[in-house]
Design an enzyme around this catalytic site. Sequence first.
Site: not given
Length: 902
Positions: A740, A817, A850
């Site tokens: 991330s 995502d 994610h």
Amino acid sequence: MTRRRSTSGTSSRSSTDSGLSVDTAYLEDNKHNNFANGTSGLTDETKYRDVEDAEADVDEPFLPTSSKKLGSGSRTRQIFWALVILCLGGWVLALVLFLTHGRASSQTASETLQQQESDSGSTSAGRPVTLQQVLTGSWNPRAHAISWIAGPDGEDGLLVQRAEVDKEGYMRVDDIRSQEGDDVDSQSGRILIDKAAVRVNGETLMPTFTWPSPDLNKVLLMSNHEKNWRYSFTGRYWIFDVATQTAQPLDPSVPDGRVQLALWSPSSDAVVFVRDNNMYLRKLSSESVVSITKDGGEDLFYGIPDWVYEEEVITDKSVTWWSNDGKYVAFLRTNESAVPEFPVQYFVSRPSGKRPPPGLENYPEVRQIKYPKAGSPNPVVNLLFYDVEKDEVFPVDVPDDFPDDDRIIIEVLWASEGKVIVRATNRESDRVKVFLIDTKSRTGKLVRFEDIANLDGGWVEPSHYTKFIPADPSNGRPDDGYIDTVIHDGYDHLAYFTPLDNPDPIMLTTGEWEVVEAPSAVDLRRGIVYFVATKESPTQRHVYRVHLDGSNLQALTDTSKPGFYDVSFSDGAGYALLSYNGPSVPWQAIINTGGDEITFEKTIEKNPRLASMVETYALPTEIYQNVTIDGFTLQLVERRPPHFNPAKKYPVVFQLYNGPTSQRVDRKFTIDFQSYIASNLGYIVVTLDARGTGYSGRKVRCAVRGNLGHYEAHDQITTAKMWAKKPYVDETRMAIWGWSYGGFMTLKVLEQDAGETFQYGMAVAPVTDWRFYDSVYTERYMHTPEHNPSGYENSTITNVSALSKATRFLLIHGASDDNVHIQNTLTFVDKLDLLNVQNYDMHFYPDSDHNIYFHNAHFMIYERLSNWLINAFNGEWHQIANPVPEDSIWDSVKRSVPAFAH
């Protein structure tokens, strides 16, 4: 942004990133397990790659394999030269060990590096930590959550429990005082729900969540749970009567309706709920339902947040608040009609649960999400009020409010007599306004204004911990007030504002440290405020209390040694669940905070299984240090493999997240992927909380504003250069990885470093251009693209020529995502293609969001990361044309001479 995890522990440990309805019971497991169950290719019996001096270096997993082909001569000649090389290598190795040992002994500490403490008690004997253990949660501490509840007659210390094996009844309310000592009265509680299965109109319900009414005569049940976003979900709701043990639909006219939110009134006589984005009221005196709003729909939300508010502002499923007397309901109206949509595609699954129309079975399902990217229109949010008695919805106009397109409402807090405190910021989150609204007179005014941009150039984070303090003249409080977290001399501290419109507070805490998610609780009877803070160290958390006049600050926990504590208090703050989360094996206890001295009433968890594992596994040693770069003091932890030998050369992996206000270097107990790398693979793992991270004061935190990635990358590279000079570090084998924001930072470091320090990198779900990320998060730290075009350009990963100078890097992304869109990786790869950059590998996980979990993806990704790292440090990625590792000379000798294989 996601993956807000932390990393730390004692000598052997590092660490892993709720509002609680009464669905979670006292002594109910709350493992916070981030890993799905499954299998992995590694087992406890996996051969341990030790690093003891007595073992042959060629057995170490991180030694590079030969990059040249062996000759095609006779086997005898091959063996002969192999033995000659081995003998020569042994002589050279002995010389190197002698020289490096001397060098290590005489080395002096760098002036920029200050070691705080070394946890040297790691377990060096035993088996290594396996990847399967980490991914299946074997090392997760057992933890419990208490659902404290206010007593209907003002009793303190009440808690809700579910399905205790030693007590009758599925759901019950107990008094913590009945459990003091070993003689617990199992019949002392009040049963709310007798059996887990509830029958309604011939249907058997298994409640997913339960919420008792404040008077404990009814229970709100939810069944048929379906997840929406991170915090939100829908379900079928029912009202359960405790006296008759029967239930009825929340809305009898629509029993199968999917409800998005339901909340009890403080007087227990009504439930406000949201269905299909409209608000309704069900009074228990009637089976009919009152429509509070009627125009909610696809682009208009009432009482619940849209995607970006849920993710970045409220971090909850509700933007509805009952007044303390139950006469009013405050709620947000969210209009996202101007917010552009982003399509998220699902190629394998159909999350909607709907069958595609005939002929479209072979097309992916597409979910259109209203997602405001940086610079694009935000949802327009307004605060509305509902008068329950008059059945009327009304707004309250306040002077000096932000314009609709420049307003973010971050907190709503009811006071007494219909008054409301509202905190709002501008779009860039650097100007804060606090309003006081009177719903009776339907007027409001600005009572506080903070210009943070001019104060320190930083921003304010959304928080929801402000506490209302009612007036009590007999107890020294003539007026209502509230406790808020404010900026004081460069640190976050507690301030008490009284009366409600007074902008000048009484400072409850001061100093070069910060309060965390504070206050935790307030004992109104005794005038004591409880909070968690970093007073001892940014990496620690201890529990403190202070009087409302700012006097007599005391620690409740043992501050003489490192600790990381959390706490949850009973409604009256007379009791608390104290959780010790590290650095040693975590434990939990119920404490009595009602007297001058804190007493332990009951230990509810000691984690004996985990304590046994710590003694039987070879765990890393963690060295906590400070690094000073450009005048900024930064926190760092180095994880060394078991049997660490300073005379050897080790590969080093830098693991990072480094998002604004985040923290990875702390004193929690955690055995995670980094622990596995150090324990099992034998690599050193370093984590640095660089500039921009939290809990070290605003000077460190706000330094990155407007230029994300630049200073953080500089700090990581500078620290890596320090480590590269250490005698026990192999400077030719250094890697960095993150997920991330950490994925973004991995690429930013490789871009800025241009192969000078780091040879390898692994970036998972990275942001590559901040114009692609959501507006609320991004503009808080970067301003808008219109106001800061050069900052956005500098933060974008653009210099792919610099990345080509690294040996190799890995890109991974979930194809579905909804947070960091795959657009980030695809547009970045296009830049690589345009300049013919080929020194990278790439993997996509279909239908994974994610967190990358879909269809065994979570196990796959960590195995891939592990194997890719092993291949990198074994030298495989130097063989670009032929990436299959060749046999080393030692492997050839072992096959040629059977005796060598043993």
